[in-house]
Write an enzyme that holds these catalytic residues in place. Structure first.
Site, PDB file in Angstrom:
ATOM      1  N   ARG A 148       0.866  -1.179   0.000  1.00  0.00           N
ATOM      2  CA  ARG A 148       0.000   0.000   0.000  1.00  0.00           C
ATOM      3  C   ARG A 148       0.899   1.224   0.000  1.00  0.00           C
ATOM      4  O   ARG A 148       1.439   1.600   1.028  1.00  0.00           O
ATOM      5  CB  ARG A 148      -0.867  -0.041   1.261  1.00  0.00           C
ATOM      6  CG  ARG A 148      -2.033   0.909   1.258  1.00  0.00           C
ATOM      7  CD  ARG A 148      -2.629   1.000   2.642  1.00  0.00           C
ATOM      8  NE  ARG A 148      -1.786   1.841   3.470  1.00  0.00           N
ATOM      9  CZ  ARG A 148      -1.673   1.730   4.797  1.00  0.00           C
ATOM     10  NH1 ARG A 148      -2.343   0.805   5.443  1.00  0.00           N
ATOM     11  NH2 ARG A 148      -0.886   2.546   5.471  1.00  0.00           N
ATOM     12  N   HIS A 150      -3.843   4.258   4.479  1.00  0.00           N
ATOM     13  CA  HIS A 150      -4.941   3.295   4.560  1.00  0.00           C
ATOM     14  C   HIS A 150      -6.209   3.902   3.961  1.00  0.00           C
ATOM     15  O   HIS A 150      -6.884   3.305   3.146  1.00  0.00           O
ATOM     16  CB  HIS A 150      -5.183   2.901   6.018  1.00  0.00           C
ATOM     17  CG  HIS A 150      -6.414   2.078   6.222  1.00  0.00           C
ATOM     18  ND1 HIS A 150      -6.522   0.784   5.778  1.00  0.00           N
ATOM     19  CD2 HIS A 150      -7.593   2.376   6.798  1.00  0.00           C
ATOM     20  CE1 HIS A 150      -7.728   0.311   6.090  1.00  0.00           C
ATOM     21  NE2 HIS A 150      -8.391   1.267   6.701  1.00  0.00           N
ATOM     22  N   TYR A 153       3.696   5.721  11.479  1.00  0.00           N
ATOM     23  CA  TYR A 153       4.024   4.368  11.925  1.00  0.00           C
ATOM     24  C   TYR A 153       4.939   3.611  10.983  1.00  0.00           C
ATOM     25  O   TYR A 153       5.302   2.493  11.256  1.00  0.00           O
ATOM     26  CB  TYR A 153       2.747   3.560  12.204  1.00  0.00           C
ATOM     27  CG  TYR A 153       1.743   3.559  11.072  1.00  0.00           C
ATOM     28  CD1 TYR A 153       1.896   2.712   9.980  1.00  0.00           C
ATOM     29  CD2 TYR A 153       0.649   4.418  11.089  1.00  0.00           C
ATOM     30  CE1 TYR A 153       0.992   2.711   8.943  1.00  0.00           C
ATOM     31  CE2 TYR A 153      -0.269   4.418  10.051  1.00  0.00           C
ATOM     32  CZ  TYR A 153      -0.089   3.560   8.981  1.00  0.00           C
ATOM     33  OH  TYR A 153      -0.993   3.572   7.945  1.00  0.00           O
TER      34      TYR A 153
END
Lengths: 365, 446
Positions: free
Chosen positions: A259, A263, A272
């Site tokens: 990805r 998200h 993160y």
């Protein structure tokens, strides 16, 4: 992160390689078509992301980086196959002939899904993580009962695809679906796009074994494919789908991808994950390797690439202008869609609610 | 209102249910030509920093919001048109006051860019729709000219005391009611008197009227400063800190650093005593794992961590950041050196990513560059100890040679250690610090 063992037919540098079990059966025209599909899918994703930033969409789930996995899986389908997507399958929707504009309604909050699933054999987006794997398994069991599995008629034998992500494999629903699919040898292919991140949770923390090997425990084959390689994904999915149509039962296909974006537009991945990881995957871009392959081998000329770029721009305008024109919903629609024919009690409730809504100074949508 | 064909881009809700964002930077200026989806600015929300693409093509006619401003969702931030009406920077009034003509907007125009009135903390806009029966807040127009004005009793009292007619105040409360903040904006006779919660007329404190310019500047608590404040306050008031220190002769470490600078293995690494100290800490944490643990209050457990994510506190123009080196215990000396260099460089440029600041297990704070001998540092949340590295300086020092004490000039520094006394007692903390000090005294190669 070390490269993993998977089926690959086109390297990140754009070189064709062979695999003992899987081969790409399409011709050069097919490759050009897959390239076009991926470019247009990326464009629709980029435009929708921008529309969210413009304030036109409430949220958008980006697929950036997963174009090959989705187009490979989408183009391997036959007309009669049926697809149960997550909320990120914009590329598969494209392959199923859903106008990309129809995808926006849900994210704009003006409908619950802008297309008729039976027109495209493509179910509405499912937001609940993993729930669609059960729907797909149930549908596949229905296909069995309709007797359209293993008849040998290529236009009748039907496969079902359940899309899921790596995070969904941790859900109970998905494991239940695996159990039922295996028990009934349902004609379903579980297509797991392992994009490495379940929002902020890395796959490595969710599973101590590679995801495709989970299938072993349920009793059906699992295969891992380079999800950034559209040719390999196409080949592996063709094989798994045919196995399902022939009555061979379920398969878990893990498309190992990444990805590249967030998200959703609400998420900030820099909180993160490290940028060097993103850089690592940029070198494995699914579109760049196909372009390199086409250019290096003289399989497409400059006019082809320009034409695709023009189409992409037109698609961007189509989405931008169409998005603002999407019809606003009426609150009373909620009542009208419960039953085919509304009951008197529900009609009363609808009228009462309409009065309440009308009591506000501002229009309520 | 805009009378040309120009279009205003209103701040969108880029997350789910965000009510405001801070404008971090503008990428365009008045007069620039922009295409659709060109990035015009960067905003920071409670969730993320995002770039905003332009929904319109044209020429930037006005930038409506200043950098550093917190803007409510729905506020126009930029005007893009044909370029027929270019104008200078025009700061927008906050969203809900832009359309009305009440006293809240009557600040002298020249004050607007600099003043902080109207930009202070504001209640999140959880506004309900007005019912037709209510006269308040008719679509942002003409606030409450007739009919009852909604306000809670303490606000009514405050308004009466301040001599403010509630009917002249623009209400921004959730139900179209006048809030205490609205009174401050209305500035009747003595706006300062409005704030004192519960201060009745008899016990009111006689404060001089607040002057909004000149004598004080109010800086919003946000960004790195906000994070530092929350982290430090949380740590200081939940963790019982104990600080111990020792002063040590590090001449051997100074010599070691000089040798390593010539070592080909360290080519390209800026070797410093900090590297030697970092290795000494990592090794000592192996021997004293409690210093690398964390007290998990909800779980009633002490979590021992079998890895070291070594934090290095860095002063940056925006404030304190504490990035950490993941798995520092697995690194070779040169790699650790490079990691420290990289970490501090990135921090000074203000580009430390949030992920790099999370998951630390132990921190070194280096006050030497400020010329300080030592200090009593506050433990980084999620950790058990922090070591304060004081300045290395030449000091008179008693050395013993051949059974004789004599005074010498040596490189000396102070190492101070704050630790969580809930699970680390004085003996354990001291043993750890003694090990670190011994490694520095002996100049153990990293």
């Amino acid at each position: 992160m070390p490269d993993v063992d998977f089926v690959q037919l086109l390297t990140p540098e754009g070189e064709r390689v062979e695999h003992p079990d899987y081969s790409f059966t399409g011709d050069d025209e097919t490759v050009r078509g897959l390239y076009r599909d991926m470019v247009l899918t990326r464009r629709l994703d980029v435009e929708a992301t921008a529309l969210q930033r413009h304030g036109e969409l409430g949220i958008w789930a980006q697929l950036l980086g997963q174009e090959a996995a989705q187009i490979g899986a989408g183009r391997a389908l036959r007309q009669q196959d049926y697809v149960f997507p997550t909320y990120r399958e914009h590329g598969v929707a494209w392959c199923r002939g859903v106008d990309p504009l129809r995808l926006l309604g849900l994210f704009r909050g003006v409908d619950f899904g802008g297309w008729n699933p039976s027109d495209h054999n493509f179910n509405l987006y499912t937001i609940v993580i993993g729930a669609q794997t059960l729907h797909a398994t149930g549908y596949a069991m229905g296909v069995q009962r309709d007797g359209v599995v293993g008849t040998g008629d290529p236009d009748r034998d039907t496969a079902v695809v359940a899309h899921l992500g790596d995070g969904a494999t941790s859900q109970g629903d998905v494991n239940e679906a695996f159990v039922f699919a295996a028990s009934y040898q349902a004609p379903v292919v579980f297509f797991c796009q392992n994009n490495q991140w379940a929002i902020s949770e890395p796959t490595t923390r969710q599973s101590v074994i590679p995801l495709y090997r989970r299938a072993d425990g349920f009793g059906f084959p699992g295969i891992r494919v380079d999800g950034n390689d559209v040719l390999a994904t196409y080949a592996v999915m063709q094989s798994a789908l045919q196995r399902a149509r022939d009555g061979g039962g379920p398969t878990l296909v893990e498309a190992y991808t990444y990805r590249m974006g967030a998200h959703t537009t609400t998420d900030d991945p820099t909180r993160y994950r490290h940028s060097d990881e993103v850089e690592h995957w940029k070198l494995r871009d699914p579109i760049a390797r196909v372009e390199a392959h086409l250019r290096r081998n003289g399989l497409a000329d400059g006019e082809f690439f320009e034409q695709v770029a023009r189409e992409a721009e037109e698609l961007g305008v189509h989405l931008r202008e169409g998005c603002r024109q999407l019809p606003e919903p009426v609150v009373t629609d909620l009542f009208d869609r419960v039953y085919t024919e509304i009951s008197p009690e529900l009609a009363d409730q609808r009228d009462e609610f309409a009065d309440y809504v009308g009591s506000f100074e501002e229009a309520v949508r | 209102m805009v009378t040309t064909t120009a279009q205003e881009f209103k701040l969108p809700d880029v997350g789910e249910g965000l009510v405001e964002a801070e404008l971090v930077s503008w990428r365009v200026a008045v007069g620039d030509t922009v295409q659709v989806n060109d990035i015009v600015c960067e905003i920071e929300t409670a969730k993320s920093v995002v770039e905003l693409p332009s929904p319109y093509a044209g020429i930037v006619e006005a930038i409506l919001v200043e950098v550093g401003t917190n803007v409510e969702v729905g506020t126009p931030i930029i005007r893009i048109g044909s370029g027929a009406q270019p104008s200078e920077f025009v700061p927008a009034a906050a969203a809900h006051t832009s359309a009305d003509t009440s006293s809240a907007a009557e600040e002298p125009a020249s004050d607007s860019p600099g003043t902080l009135v109207g930009y202070g903390p504001r209640e999140a806009a959880t506004q309900r729709r007005a019912r037709r029966a209510s006269s308040a807040r008719a679509g942002g127009q003409q606030a409450a000219a007739s009919g009852p004005v909604l306000a809670k009793p303490p606000v009514r009292l405050a308004a009466r005391e301040a001599g403010i007619d509630l009917r002249t105040v623009t209400p921004t409360g959730p139900n179209g009611d006048v809030t205490r903040e609205d009174l401050a904006g209305a500035g009747g006779r003595g706006a300062s008197e409005v704030g004192g919660r519960g201060a009745s007329a008899s016990e009111r404190i006689e404060a001089p009227p607040v002057v909004y310019t000149g004598r004080v500047t109010r800086e919003p608590i946000k960004g790195v400063r906000k994070m530092m404040g929350q982290a430090m306050a949380a740590s200081a008031f939940t963790v019982p800190h104990v600080t111990i220190w020792t002063t040590v002769d590090v001449t051997e470490t100074t010599r070691l650093v000089a040798r390593l600078k010539q070592d080909p293995a360290y080519a390209g690494v800026r070797v410093s005593p900090l590297l030697v100290l970092a290795r000494a800490c990592v090794e000592a944490l192996r021997t004293h794992p409690l210093l690398n643990a964390v007290w998990d209050e909800p779980a009633q457990e002490v979590v021992l961590r079998h890895y070291v994510n070594l934090g290095v506190a860095a002063a940056t123009p925006r404030g304190l950041v504490v990035p950490n080196i993941k798995d520092a215990d697995l690194m070779s000396g040169p790699d650790l050196g490079r990691a420290i260099n990289g970490l501090t460089d990135v921090a000074r440029e203000g580009k430390t990513q949030p992920a790099e600041q999370q998951g630390g297990t132990f921190t070194i704070t280096n006050v030497g560059p400020f010329g300080m001998e030592g200090g009593t540092p506050i433990i980084n949340p999620g950790e058990s100890a922090i070591l304060c590295f004081g300045a290395v300086s030449k000091r008179p020092w008693v050395v013993s040679a051949d059974g004789e004490d004599r005074l010498a000039v040596r490189d000396v520094c102070t190492l101070a250690l704050s630790f969580d006394h809930r699970h680390i007692d004085g003996a354990t903390g001291s043993a750890f610090l003694a090990d670190v000090a011994a490694a520095m005294r002996d100049g153990i190669s990293p």
